[in-house]
Design a protein around this motif. Sequence first.
Motif, PDB file in Angstrom:
ATOM      1  N   HIS A  84      10.583  -4.069  -1.806  1.00 44.32           N
ATOM      2  CA  HIS A  84      10.678  -3.472  -0.610  1.00 44.32           C
ATOM      3  C   HIS A  84      11.849  -3.543   0.534  1.00 44.32           C
ATOM      4  O   HIS A  84      12.386  -2.782   1.363  1.00 44.32           O
ATOM      5  N   SER A 126       4.106   0.368   1.037  1.00 45.55           N
ATOM      6  CA  SER A 126       4.447  -0.644   0.527  1.00 45.55           C
ATOM      7  C   SER A 126       4.158  -1.882   1.471  1.00 45.55           C
ATOM      8  O   SER A 126       3.549  -3.002   0.667  1.00 45.55           O
ATOM      9  N   ILE A 178       7.321   3.119   3.357  1.00 45.41           N
ATOM     10  CA  ILE A 178       7.257   1.546   3.918  1.00 45.41           C
ATOM     11  C   ILE A 178       5.652   1.177   4.453  1.00 45.41           C
ATOM     12  O   ILE A 178       5.578   0.048   4.121  1.00 45.41           O
ATOM     13  N   VAL A 183      13.475   0.013   1.569  1.00 42.65           N
ATOM     14  CA  VAL A 183      13.097   0.255   3.111  1.00 42.65           C
ATOM     15  C   VAL A 183      13.873   1.413   3.833  1.00 42.65           C
ATOM     16  O   VAL A 183      15.260   1.062   3.757  1.00 42.65           O
TER      17      VAL A 183
END
Length: 182
Positions: A51, A118, A115, A55
Amino acid sequence: MSTQKPARQRYGEVHESEALRVPEEKAEQLVDALNTDLAATYVLYHQIKKHHWLVEGAEFLGIHEYLGEVAADLEAGADALAERAQALGGVPLSGGANYEEHAPVTPEDADAYDIRTSLENDLEMFGDITEQLREHVQLANSLGDYATEELLREILEDVEEHGHHVEHYLEDDTLVTEGALE
């Protein structure tokens, strides 16, 4: 043909430490718990790094930097778990596939997600690891291993703090305009 020599100690075997004097049957339980925590920590570490790398968007920099800090803290915690397992006379779990096989948490798949999704996946894993660490703190206490208990408490505090921060990232208050969210 393998050129490996016979192992000095096989994974899963625990040899009682003369220095720590934790009885072997207790050390076996503790090493097993530490290796479970180690596996879970590394599974989360790799997901957080994913991540961190992927991102995007208006809040990229802050989240990118924060996830880098989280990954560093998780790696430090994993190192401490492995060193304690070794000190108790065990062999720390190692290797990528071994982590996922032994971890009580399941990472998201290899695809890239927005995101928010995530971080929701990260939050779920933080919660699962928090519960597991609490159980292992109690185990270490019940077995009279106060040093392992203290180590697990310190790691628990870090995991709880990071989970709490991820929870804040997921709140509905944002500087991003409504149009950008559609």
